[in-house]
Scaffold this motif. Structure first.
Motif, mmCIF file in Angstrom:
data_model
loop_
_atom_site.group_PDB
_atom_site.id
_atom_site.type_symbol
_atom_site.label_atom_id
_atom_site.label_comp_id
_atom_site.label_asym_id
_atom_site.label_seq_id
_atom_site.Cartn_x
_atom_site.Cartn_y
_atom_site.Cartn_z
ATOM 1 N N VAL A 45 0.951 -1.065 -0.160
ATOM 2 C CA VAL A 45 0.092 -0.047 0.232
ATOM 3 C C VAL A 45 0.965 1.286 -0.057
ATOM 4 O O VAL A 45 2.139 0.928 0.231
ATOM 5 C CB VAL A 45 -1.004 0.242 1.174
ATOM 6 C CG1 VAL A 45 -1.938 -1.060 1.158
ATOM 7 C CG2 VAL A 45 -0.104 0.063 2.688
ATOM 8 N N THR B 292 0.721 5.360 -7.286
ATOM 9 C CA THR B 292 1.040 4.499 -6.180
ATOM 10 C C THR B 292 0.412 3.211 -5.803
ATOM 11 O O THR B 292 0.832 2.069 -5.942
ATOM 12 C CB THR B 292 1.177 5.437 -4.857
ATOM 13 O OG1 THR B 292 2.108 6.326 -4.856
ATOM 14 C CG2 THR B 292 1.264 4.333 -3.584
ATOM 15 N N SER B 293 -0.944 3.398 -5.847
ATOM 16 C CA SER B 293 -1.798 2.312 -5.515
ATOM 17 C C SER B 293 -1.840 1.178 -6.834
ATOM 18 O O SER B 293 -1.971 0.007 -6.415
ATOM 19 C CB SER B 293 -3.156 2.838 -5.149
ATOM 20 O OG SER B 293 -3.706 3.468 -6.147
ATOM 21 N N GLY C 80 -3.144 -1.580 -2.453
ATOM 22 C CA GLY C 80 -4.061 -0.347 -2.765
ATOM 23 C C GLY C 80 -3.413 1.001 -1.988
ATOM 24 O O GLY C 80 -2.259 0.943 -2.132
ATOM 25 N N GLY C 81 -4.259 1.890 -1.961
ATOM 26 C CA GLY C 81 -3.704 3.116 -1.419
ATOM 27 C C GLY C 81 -4.502 3.916 -0.778
ATOM 28 O O GLY C 81 -5.877 3.892 -0.802
ATOM 29 N N ALA D 214 -4.214 7.231 -4.033
ATOM 30 C CA ALA D 214 -5.439 6.316 -4.184
ATOM 31 C C ALA D 214 -6.013 6.251 -5.373
ATOM 32 O O ALA D 214 -7.081 5.583 -5.663
ATOM 33 C CB ALA D 214 -6.393 6.546 -3.023
ATOM 34 N N ALA E 266 -6.138 2.920 -7.359
ATOM 35 C CA ALA E 266 -7.117 2.011 -6.691
ATOM 36 C C ALA E 266 -8.633 2.016 -7.136
ATOM 37 O O ALA E 266 -9.480 1.260 -7.247
ATOM 38 C CB ALA E 266 -6.872 1.984 -5.340
#
Length: 675
Positions: free
Chosen positions: A128, A186-187, A209-210, A360, A363
């Protein structure tokens, strides 16, 4: 492999999404998220001046003509059921809201997969990431907070590098635990790493996820000409009027397992990830923050190659779609090159609905795509009136109205999801609709459905939501529900059960339970459950499996968030102030109560560990005793099975007899040096 030759599922290289959880602007859960997406709802908030001032906005900011009072606002991001995760009130207040929300989402995602959050699959990894936050920055610059709980504890409770370890620690997950950071991608990068870890055998399940909660206040932003933020508080990806994105908050967590394992174990497969790829633009772009064409194209083609498919097999592309002129143009060019001429691929971006959720965002996009696959429905990109001319002649067409996602004879529905991060990290994921699931096991006789929660109101909500689920047309079988409740939920202090032989009876009894009426039927195992005993439930039908049921209704209080405009820091004396002998014991007791967040002196009747103490708290408490009262406490004192009241007396005696503990002093120095 061509589209026509595509095998529906490849057990050796496919990964199943077996659970999901998310909270996004306008949507406290995924059911509401889907309803908003399906109905074309823009969930971006436009705040009044009164709302902004009430949440601490600077009047000078609001008078700036370039200030835009809009945000993808996440309601109740300051609330947290701290007790459920073993945090006392002091720790919960210091814990970054991102950590709090991500912990609850990880719990809910495991429940969605049919696994008890404190007894998840063996070798579960966590991948994450999160965003920078106002709370973390305020905490790092608040000397009063460091003096209160210790500088190291502040870092552990607020730094985003500890997002993954806190989940692993509090949920008892012993697979790899990695906090991922690739900016806006990122996610989705976290999902890629989790997929690779599963295929390499590094773990047998993974949370990926994130989260992004820059702040919990209602606030807007300043629009700069040529910047990435929209001048009017709306995001219009791939529209001629697109002028920027809108910052947003959100959290999304997916539970992944190898498809072969998920099918064998009866997991509720929601979608299948066929392939993933990550690239970076390197120096091949006009600037560090600018996206690049070639490596975005490469990420798409490599992901579809990993899936054993041609990109032309895609029916839908969920784009990064920031709604900036440069970003949209480059993304369309890259996608058109990857998918090739002559295609007919639907295109969309969830940022039009919820804004740019930063870490996020990927995700949010992947979860949107999975929900569309599940419902066989294409959700619209909102606030678009004039799709860009670059779409003409390309294989992509922007979805601006809710539409059926057509099925293809002999082929599953297939989609791609793209995420692009500042700095050049591009990610693409190939996702496919889940295999059809047969009928569930049937219960041949009355079945016990055990329920539990932390409080009576929460238990009533658990019962009411389960009753509503049983009344739905696609409700799982009673045997599958019983199996999931018995093996996929954590037993909590407030308990109840109902005994039913069918869905209608179970729903009626659950509704009555929610209204305060206990089931009159009695069952020996159910009664043992009520008494809080460990119950060995009898085996159900051989075909029993996990099913998706309503998640636990978190009901934590507001723990607030630190802001850069918070109260002035408290000061502490540079040297210990001598306490009169008759006040020393009271002062020591006060420090112990504060460090362990006890409810007054009654809490001193427990031992240190019974009161929730741990090694970090011991180091912090010992440091305060030394710095504020000049007492060097023997470290073994915290390990002894004595009450805190007796420990307080012993600490005072230590002061009087001048005992010291060189090992503790060295340990304190080491912690202080690291922090």
């Amino acid at each position: 492999m061509t589209t026509e030759e595509a095998a529906p599922y490849d057990l050796e290289s496919a990964v199943a999404v077996v659970g999901m959880s998310g909270r996004f602007p306008g949507a406290p859960d995924l059911d509401t998220y889907w309803a908003n997406l399906r109905d074309g709802v823009c969930s971006l908030s436009a705040f009044t001046e009164k709302e902004l001032l009430a949440d601490g906005a600077d009047p000078a900011d609001l008078s700036n003509p370039a200030y835009v009072p809009a945000h993808g606002y996440l309601a109740d991001a300051d609330r947290f059921e701290a007790e459920l995760f073993g945090f006392n009130r002091t720790e919960a207040a210091a814990l970054d809201p991102q950590h709090r929300v991500l912990l609850e989402s990880a719990w809910a995602a495991l429940e969605d997969a049919g696994y008890a959050p404190l007894n998840g699959p063996s070798r579960t990894g966590v991948y994450v990431g999160g965003s920078p936050t106002e709370h973390s920055l305020a905490a790092a610059t608040d000397p009063a907070l460091a003096a209160s709980i210790g500088a190291l504890q502040v870092r552990i409770l607020t730094d985003r590098e500890f997002l993954a370890p806190w989940i692993s620690y509090r949920l008892g997950l012993d697979g790899p635990s990695m906090t991922v950071q690739t900016a806006c991608s990122t996610s989705l990068t976290a999902v890629h790493l989790a997929v690779q870890a599963l295929l390499l055998g590094e773990c047998d399940a993974a949370l990926a996820g994130g989260v992004s909660i820059a702040g919990v206040r209602k606030q807007g932003y300043v629009h700069y000409q040529g910047g990435i933020f929209s001048p009017d508080g709306r995001c219009r990806p791939f529209d001629e009027k697109a002028a920027g994105t809108v910052p947003g908050s959100g959290v999304g967590v997916l539970v992944l397992r190898r498809l072969e394992d998920a099918l064998a174990d009866g997991d509720p497969v929601r979608a299948v990830i066929r392939g993933t790829a990550v690239t970076n633009d390197g120096a091949g772009k006009v600037g560090f923050t600018a996206p690049g064409v070639d490596q975005q194209t490469a990420a798409i083609t490599e992901a579809w190659a990993a899936a054993g498919l041609e990109p032309s097999a895609a029916q839908y592309l969920e784009a990064h779609g920031t709604g900036t002129e440069l970003g949209d143009r480059i993304e369309l060019e890259a996608a058109s090159a990857a998918f090739g001429p002559g295609g007919d691929i639907a295109l969309g971006s969830v940022k039009s609905n919820i804004g740019h959720a930063d870490a996020a965002a990927g995700a949010a996009a992947l979860i949107k795509t999975i929900l569309m696959l599940e419902h066989g429905t294409l959700a619209p990109t909102v606030d678009v009136t004039s799709p860009v001319t670059a779409l003409q002649g390309s294989p992509l067409r922007l979805v601006t109205q809710t539409a059926e996602w057509p099925s293809r004879p002999g082929l599953p529905r297939l989609a791609g999801v793209t995420s692009v991060g500042i700095g050049g990290t591009n990610v693409h994921v190939v996702v496919q609709e889940a295999p059809e699931r047969g009928a569930g096991a049937s219960a041949a006789e009355p079945t016990v459905l055990p329920l539990s929660a932390r409080t009576d109101p929460q238990l009533a909500l658990v019962a009411a939501r389960l009753a509503a689920r049983l009344r739905e047309a696609d409700a799982p079988s009673l045997a599958d529900i019983a199996h999931t409740l018995r093996t996929g939920r954590v037993g909590m202090p407030v308990r109840a059960y109902v005994v039913a032989a069918g869905a209608r009876e179970a729903s009626d009894k659950l509704t009555a339970l929610a209204e305060g009426h206990r089931d009159t039927a009695r069952d020996p195992l159910g009664e043992a459950w009520l008494r809080g005993e460990e119950v060995t439930w009898p085996a159900l039908d051989a075909g029993v499996r996990r099913v998706r049921l309503p998640a636990y209704p978190f009901a934590g209080e507001s723990h607030g968030a630190l802001t850069l405009r918070g109260p002035a820091a408290r000061t502490t004396p540079d040297s210990p102030s001598p306490a009169p002998e008759n006040e020393l014991e009271a002062r020591v007791a006060e420090l112990v109560i504060e460090a362990l967040d006890l409810d007054g002196r009654a809490g001193l009747e427990r031992t240190y560990f019974e009161a929730g103490g741990d090694s970090l708290t011991a180091v912090h408490l010992a440091g305060r005793l030394r710095d504020e009262l000049g007492i060097d406490v023997p470290i073994q004192l915290f390990l002894e099975p004595i009450t805190l009241k007796d420990m307080t007396t012993r600490i005072v005696e230590t002061k009087e007899h001048g005992e010291a503990d060189g090992a503790l002093d060295a340990l304190l120095s080491e912690f202080e040096a690291e922090s």
